[in-house]
Design a protein around this motif. Structure first.
Motif, PDB file in Angstrom:
ATOM      1  N   ASP A  80      85.474  54.927  36.679  1.00  0.00           N
ATOM      2  CA  ASP A  80      84.046  54.644  36.514  1.00  0.00           C
ATOM      3  C   ASP A  80      83.706  54.368  35.043  1.00  0.00           C
ATOM      4  O   ASP A  80      82.956  53.441  34.736  1.00  0.00           O
ATOM      5  CB  ASP A  80      83.193  55.805  37.041  1.00  0.00           C
ATOM      6  CG  ASP A  80      83.173  55.875  38.563  1.00  0.00           C
ATOM      7  OD1 ASP A  80      83.511  54.856  39.205  1.00  0.00           O
ATOM      8  OD2 ASP A  80      82.825  56.946  39.101  1.00  0.00           O
ATOM      9  N   ARG A  84      82.300  50.845  33.601  1.00  0.00           N
ATOM     10  CA  ARG A  84      81.079  50.740  32.794  1.00  0.00           C
ATOM     11  C   ARG A  84      81.373  50.079  31.445  1.00  0.00           C
ATOM     12  O   ARG A  84      80.591  49.254  30.971  1.00  0.00           O
ATOM     13  CB  ARG A  84      80.450  52.117  32.596  1.00  0.00           C
ATOM     14  CG  ARG A  84      79.669  52.602  33.798  1.00  0.00           C
ATOM     15  CD  ARG A  84      78.834  53.826  33.457  1.00  0.00           C
ATOM     16  NE  ARG A  84      79.629  54.977  33.079  1.00  0.00           N
ATOM     17  CZ  ARG A  84      80.114  55.877  33.924  1.00  0.00           C
ATOM     18  NH1 ARG A  84      79.885  55.743  35.212  1.00  0.00           N
ATOM     19  NH2 ARG A  84      80.825  56.902  33.493  1.00  0.00           N
ATOM     20  N   GLU A  87      81.813  46.371  32.065  1.00  0.00           N
ATOM     21  CA  GLU A  87      80.508  45.742  32.323  1.00  0.00           C
ATOM     22  C   GLU A  87      79.707  45.601  31.036  1.00  0.00           C
ATOM     23  O   GLU A  87      79.068  44.567  30.805  1.00  0.00           O
ATOM     24  CB  GLU A  87      79.722  46.551  33.357  1.00  0.00           C
ATOM     25  CG  GLU A  87      80.276  46.440  34.762  1.00  0.00           C
ATOM     26  CD  GLU A  87      79.592  47.393  35.741  1.00  0.00           C
ATOM     27  OE1 GLU A  87      78.747  48.213  35.305  1.00  0.00           O
ATOM     28  OE2 GLU A  87      79.905  47.317  36.942  1.00  0.00           O
TER      29      GLU A  87
END
Length: 162
Positions: A80, A84, A87
């Motif tokens: 995760d 992130r 992104e």
């Protein structure tokens, strides 16, 4: 060297000098330390094996499953975080691309404007140069005419006086 002393240790000690005796003593201490360390590791392994043998297999399996579950949870958290980060990097990259495109458009506009400004300045500069030349010629002609107008009467007056 002490020969024929019957005890092997005494023969070696008798043959060694003080420097060599220090090396032998250091080597012996190192050997004792190595043997002691190996003994402690072996006894630790035996104790661990005995503890595991006395432990309930179900309990050991449960601990292993918990360890694997914790590792998977850590991996999910890490994934995760990485997602992130990726992104955020993609958003930053897109913002940079957008800004670069805007800068290119401004540069194209600025080039056009700069060319127009240069043309205007060049035109104004040429006009200014022409106007200055006309003014200089006009001053020259007026100066020549004024000097001629003034010098002729003065020349006539000087010729009459002399």
């Amino acid at each position: 060297m002490v020969a024929g002393s019957g005890a092997f240790g005494l023969t070696i000690v008798g043959a060694l000098s003080a420097d060599n005796l220090t090396v032998v003593a250091g080597t012996a201490a190192g050997s004792v330390l190595l043997i002691t360390t190996q003994f402690l590791w072996a006894s630790r392994r035996r104790r661990k094996a005995l503890d595991q043998a006395g432990e309930d297999p179900g309990e050991r399996l449960r601990r292993r499953v918990e360890g694997v579950s914790a590792a998977f949870a850590e991996a999910v958290t890490l994934m995760d975080d990485l997602r992130r980060d990726v992104e955020a990097q993609q958003a930053t990259r897109q913002a940079l691309i957008t800004e670069a495109e805007r800068q290119q458009q401004l540069l194209a506009v600025n080039r056009g404007e700069a060319e127009r400004i240069r043309e205007i300045l060049l035109g104004e500069t040429k006009e200014t140069l022409r106007a200055e030349r006309r003014r200089e010629w006009m001053f020259f002609v007026f100066g020549f005419a004024a000097s001629t107008v003034v010098s002729i009467p003065i020349g006539i007056l000087v010729n009459r006086i002399s």
